[in-house]
Design a protein around this motif. Structure first.
Motif, PDB file in Angstrom:
ATOM      1  N   ARG B 198       0.816  -1.215   0.000  1.00  0.00           N
ATOM      2  CA  ARG B 198       0.000   0.000   0.000  1.00  0.00           C
ATOM      3  C   ARG B 198       0.847   1.260   0.000  1.00  0.00           C
ATOM      4  N   PHE B 199       2.128   1.110   0.324  1.00  0.00           N
ATOM      5  CA  PHE B 199       2.994   2.294   0.353  1.00  0.00           C
ATOM      6  C   PHE B 199       4.237   2.069  -0.491  1.00  0.00           C
ATOM      7  N   ALA B 200       4.607   3.087  -1.250  1.00  0.00           N
ATOM      8  CA  ALA B 200       5.812   3.002  -2.065  1.00  0.00           C
ATOM      9  C   ALA B 200       6.593   4.295  -1.895  1.00  0.00           C
ATOM     10  N   ILE B 201       7.871   4.155  -1.558  1.00  0.00           N
ATOM     11  CA  ILE B 201       8.721   5.334  -1.378  1.00  0.00           C
ATOM     12  C   ILE B 201       9.627   5.474  -2.594  1.00  0.00           C
ATOM     13  N   LEU B 202       9.543   6.620  -3.238  1.00  0.00           N
ATOM     14  CA  LEU B 202      10.368   6.899  -4.397  1.00  0.00           C
ATOM     15  C   LEU B 202      11.477   7.830  -3.916  1.00  0.00           C
ATOM     16  N   ASP B 203      12.684   7.279  -3.794  1.00  0.00           N
ATOM     17  CA  ASP B 203      13.770   8.078  -3.233  1.00  0.00           C
ATOM     18  C   ASP B 203      14.684   8.586  -4.336  1.00  0.00           C
ATOM     19  N   ILE B 204      14.813   9.911  -4.439  1.00  0.00           N
ATOM     20  CA  ILE B 204      15.603  10.476  -5.537  1.00  0.00           C
ATOM     21  C   ILE B 204      16.887  11.143  -5.041  1.00  0.00           C
ATOM     22  N   LEU B 234       7.483  10.738  -1.900  1.00  0.00           N
ATOM     23  CA  LEU B 234       8.698  11.128  -2.599  1.00  0.00           C
ATOM     24  C   LEU B 234       9.718  11.589  -1.563  1.00  0.00           C
ATOM     25  N   SER B 235      10.904  10.978  -1.576  1.00  0.00           N
ATOM     26  CA  SER B 235      11.897  11.402  -0.587  1.00  0.00           C
ATOM     27  C   SER B 235      13.232  11.709  -1.241  1.00  0.00           C
ATOM     28  N   GLY B 236      14.100  12.378  -0.496  1.00  0.00           N
ATOM     29  CA  GLY B 236      15.449  12.659  -0.969  1.00  0.00           C
ATOM     30  C   GLY B 236      15.535  13.812  -1.935  1.00  0.00           C
ATOM     31  N   ILE B 237      14.631  14.773  -1.833  1.00  0.00           N
ATOM     32  CA  ILE B 237      14.726  15.941  -2.703  1.00  0.00           C
ATOM     33  C   ILE B 237      15.789  16.868  -2.127  1.00  0.00           C
ATOM     34  N   ARG B 238      16.905  17.032  -2.832  1.00  0.00           N
ATOM     35  CA  ARG B 238      17.969  17.879  -2.336  1.00  0.00           C
ATOM     36  C   ARG B 238      17.593  19.354  -2.537  1.00  0.00           C
ATOM     37  N   PRO B 239      18.180  20.237  -1.697  1.00  0.00           N
ATOM     38  CA  PRO B 239      17.791  21.655  -1.749  1.00  0.00           C
ATOM     39  C   PRO B 239      17.838  22.243  -3.158  1.00  0.00           C
ATOM     40  N   GLN B 240      18.903  21.887  -3.891  1.00  0.00           N
ATOM     41  CA  GLN B 240      19.041  22.397  -5.257  1.00  0.00           C
ATOM     42  C   GLN B 240      17.859  21.980  -6.122  1.00  0.00           C
ATOM     43  N   ILE B 241      17.484  20.700  -5.978  1.00  0.00           N
ATOM     44  CA  ILE B 241      16.379  20.188  -6.785  1.00  0.00           C
ATOM     45  C   ILE B 241      15.065  20.838  -6.375  1.00  0.00           C
ATOM     46  N   ASP B 254       0.155  18.073  -4.498  1.00  0.00           N
ATOM     47  CA  ASP B 254      -0.640  16.886  -4.190  1.00  0.00           C
ATOM     48  C   ASP B 254       0.231  15.699  -3.803  1.00  0.00           C
ATOM     49  N   ILE B 255       1.538  15.917  -3.741  1.00  0.00           N
ATOM     50  CA  ILE B 255       2.445  14.808  -3.489  1.00  0.00           C
ATOM     51  C   ILE B 255       2.979  14.898  -2.068  1.00  0.00           C
ATOM     52  N   VAL B 256       3.025  13.748  -1.408  1.00  0.00           N
ATOM     53  CA  VAL B 256       3.613  13.712  -0.071  1.00  0.00           C
ATOM     54  C   VAL B 256       5.127  13.624  -0.230  1.00  0.00           C
ATOM     55  N   THR B 257       5.852  14.564   0.353  1.00  0.00           N
ATOM     56  CA  THR B 257       7.305  14.531   0.241  1.00  0.00           C
ATOM     57  C   THR B 257       7.945  14.534   1.627  1.00  0.00           C
ATOM     58  N   ARG B 258       9.111  13.913   1.705  1.00  0.00           N
ATOM     59  CA  ARG B 258       9.918  13.933   2.921  1.00  0.00           C
ATOM     60  C   ARG B 258      11.361  14.138   2.486  1.00  0.00           C
ATOM     61  N   SER B 259      12.155  14.796   3.344  1.00  0.00           N
ATOM     62  CA  SER B 259      13.507  15.083   2.883  1.00  0.00           C
ATOM     63  C   SER B 259      14.386  13.837   2.891  1.00  0.00           C
ATOM     64  N   LYS B 260      14.171  12.962   3.873  1.00  0.00           N
ATOM     65  CA  LYS B 260      15.004  11.767   3.951  1.00  0.00           C
ATOM     66  C   LYS B 260      14.186  10.498   3.784  1.00  0.00           C
ATOM     67  N   LEU B 261      14.830   9.467   3.256  1.00  0.00           N
ATOM     68  CA  LEU B 261      14.189   8.162   3.089  1.00  0.00           C
ATOM     69  C   LEU B 261      13.666   7.643   4.427  1.00  0.00           C
ATOM     70  N   ALA B 262      14.465   7.863   5.490  1.00  0.00           N
ATOM     71  CA  ALA B 262      14.070   7.383   6.811  1.00  0.00           C
ATOM     72  C   ALA B 262      12.760   8.032   7.260  1.00  0.00           C
ATOM     73  N   ASP B 263      12.619   9.339   6.962  1.00  0.00           N
ATOM     74  CA  ASP B 263      11.386  10.038   7.346  1.00  0.00           C
ATOM     75  C   ASP B 263      10.186   9.495   6.579  1.00  0.00           C
ATOM     76  N   ALA B 264      10.439   9.212   5.287  1.00  0.00           N
ATOM     77  CA  ALA B 264       9.366   8.664   4.454  1.00  0.00           C
ATOM     78  C   ALA B 264       8.933   7.300   4.982  1.00  0.00           C
ATOM     79  N   PHE B 265       9.925   6.509   5.396  1.00  0.00           N
ATOM     80  CA  PHE B 265       9.651   5.179   5.939  1.00  0.00           C
ATOM     81  C   PHE B 265       8.819   5.286   7.218  1.00  0.00           C
ATOM     82  N   ARG B 266       9.230   6.243   8.076  1.00  0.00           N
ATOM     83  CA  ARG B 266       8.512   6.439   9.328  1.00  0.00           C
ATOM     84  C   ARG B 266       7.051   6.832   9.044  1.00  0.00           C
TER      85      ARG B 266
END
Lengths: 130, 294, 140
Positions: B198-204, B234-241, B254-266
């Motif tokens: 039910r959950f998928a984390i896309l880490d960039i 969506l996780s791992g969006i660096r400041p530049q991006i 409309d997209i849920v974003t988190r800065s780190k993969l760990a946060d997205a996992f949590r």
């Protein structure tokens, strides 16, 4: 006249689409569902489309209409089992069906509808992110 | 002609020995392919050439009768590609058959100079045709290997991993072009269905730049996942991006974003009704043990 | 640019578009061809969906017509071309009709613009005298 059968489980209605959906058949389903929701005072509608090989704009619109009508009649709708290829195509087509709740399979869809009926939440995926 | 083939049949062992000696003399890289294998390949070729179907002539290598020889050359080229031999080494394998053949013809077919010349000419052309064929087969086999490797690279570059029951992650590393973005989308959606997640984390985190096209692909993937009943984070969006995204006017509202993969996992754990707690009295050490200090 | 002369048509078939059942038949025939020609499942789904949109357009706006389906080969590359023709009133403003959300029939207006995104090539001709012809191609 060909019709898609609607199953009743408690206060929920279950529809499994397994035939190639032509436009009139889709419209008939919309009519039948509206009537059954009102007649049975259903609280939820589950539409299983795992058997559908394509969802074009007409079918997509019909699903959106069913969800909207159900909402007016105080019932939740959840669409389950959309195939990956169908989902990719719908997005490419420009239809993201923002008003429709979705779930991966019938089990999760039923769980969502039961919780929605008792006021809980958390199983289905809705678009209004946070 | 018939005489030539008969002569080859009668002297097959000698031809084979001379051929293999010749091969050793020109110092092919013998570390690449074993003597036993070379011997076996040479023997098969000689047997096939000297026993062709009736009415098959050496003058026409492209005829139906030589199909078995062509197939054998194809098999040899595949083994050479696999062993890392070069195309010229592979062709040299056949050219080395010329000296022993010519020597044999000169010794045994002592009729007229004209006939001698004709037999040598026929043999020469036949071996050339075989060498050309093996060179082409070599390139064909190598192209196949390259195509397969490219495909494998693409697949390797989109590893979908299960973090928890019902939670997937796809760490994207490297530049996303259209083909790769398509691949990412397909493998993620396929994995969602296969694992019922039910959950998928896309880490960039590993994606150096995000342009409009890449952002659109990411958005499409997330929307398609939602249509199937899964939620993408969506996780791992660096400041530049993040700056680029805002600058390009791409709407990620409309997209849920988190800065780190760990946060997205949590977040995914939380949404699926799970919490992670630390056991009492089992604290992680504040400093790492001083390893290697004497 | 790929010129017409290089293309070889290896297979061809014409299907009528007169009723809703024809529409289902169009989808099924296109699907059969694509799976026979080993298009990927995602390509199959995209092409069948585009065919469904364009066939419906021909039926609803053009009062019916036909679809000509051809299998193309350019060297080793294969493609499928679908040509939808109707004898309807034509489209007054094509560029407007190509925009997302443009609709005359109360739909969502994704028929033309959406199917253009699903295919590799898209071509449209329309006039009040000869109706509308939409040709779409997708390469493998």
């Amino acid at each position: 006249m060909e019709r898609i059968p609607i199953l009743r489980i408690g206060t929920l209605l279950l529809v499994t689409i397994q035939v190639d959906l032509y436009d009139d058949l889709a419209l008939r389903l919309q009519d039948d569902l509206s009537n059954r929701i009102a007649e049975l005072e259903a609280t939820g509608v589950l539409i299983d489309i795992s058997g559908l090989e394509i969802v074009d704009s007409f079918i997509g619109r019909t699903l959106a209409n069913i969800a909207a009508i159900a909402r007016v009649l105080d019932a939740e709708t959840v669409v389950v089992g959309m195939q990956p290829a169908v989902a990719i195509t719908l997005v490419e087509l420009g239809m993201s069906l923002p008003g429709i709740r979705t779930a991966l399979n019938v089990d999760l869809g039923m769980e969502y509808l039961r919780q929605a009926a008792t006021g809980e939440n958390g199983v289905g995926t809705d678009h209004y992110a946070e | 002609m018939v005489k030539l083939l008969k002569m080859m049949r009668e002297n097959q062992e000698r031809l084979l020995t001379d051929w293999l000696n010749g091969l050793k003399a020109i110092a092919q890289r013998r570390d690449l392919i074993s003597d036993v294998e070379v011997r076996e390949q040479a023997r098969k070729i000689l047997t096939l050439i000297s026993n062709p179907p009736p009415d098959t002539v050496l003058e026409d290598f492209s005829s139906e009768g030589w199909q078995t020889v062509r197939d054998q050359l194809m098999a040899i080229s595949i083994s050479r590609v696999a062993h890392g031999s070069s195309p010229s080494e592979t062709a040299q394998f056949l050219f080395s058959l010329k000296p022993p053949m010519f020597k044999l013809i000169r010794e045994q077919l002592t009729t007229t100079p004209d006939e001698l010349f004709r037999e040598i000419d026929v043999t020469n052309n036949f071996i050339d045709a075989m060498a050309l064929h093996i060179a082409e087969s070599y390139i064909e086999s190598r192209d196949k290997v390259i195509a397969r490797q490219q495909e494998e690279m693409l697949e390797l570059s989109t590893p979908v991993v299960t973090l928890w029951d019902g939670i997937l992650a796809l760490p994207v590393i490297g530049t996303l072009d259209s083909t790769r973005a398509q691949m990412v989308m397909e493998s993620l959606l396929q994995a969602i269905v296969q694992t019922n997640s039910r959950f998928a984390i896309l880490d960039i985190t590993g994606v150096p730049t995000v342009d409009t096209l890449v952002a659109q692909h990411l958005l499409k993937t997330i929307t398609a996942a939602r249509l199937m009943g899964a939620e993408c984070i969506l996780s791992g969006i660096r400041p530049q991006i993040a700056q680029t995204i805002v600058h390009l006017g791409i709407n990620l509202n409309d997209i849920v974003t988190r800065s780190k993969l760990a946060d997205a996992f949590r977040l995914a754990l939380d949404r699926s009704g799970r919490t992670v707690t630390q056991k009492p009295g089992n604290h992680t050490p504040v400093t790492a043990p001083a390893a290697g200090v004497s | 640019m790929r010129t017409v002369s290089e293309q070889i048509i290896t297979r061809s078939e014409v299907l009528p578009i007169r009723t809703q059942i024809d529409l289902v038949h169009v989808r099924q025939r296109v699907r059969t061809w694509l799976s026979e020609e080993r298009f990927t499942l995602i390509d199959q789904t995209k092409i069948v969906t585009a065919a469904s949109e364009l066939a419906r357009n021909a039926l609803e706006h053009g009062g019916g017509g036909e679809m000509e389906m051809s299998l193309l080969a350019v060297g080793a590359r294969k493609g499928i071309r679908l040509k939808f023709s109707d004898h309807g009133p034509g489209i007054a403003d094509i560029s407007k009709a190509m925009k997302d959300g443009y609709t005359t029939a109360g739909g969502m207006g994704l028929g033309l613009s959406g199917s253009r995104r699903l295919m590799s090539e898209f071509e449209i001709q329309s006039s009040p005298e000869s109706g509308t012809v939409v040709t779409v191609t997708r390469w493998k």
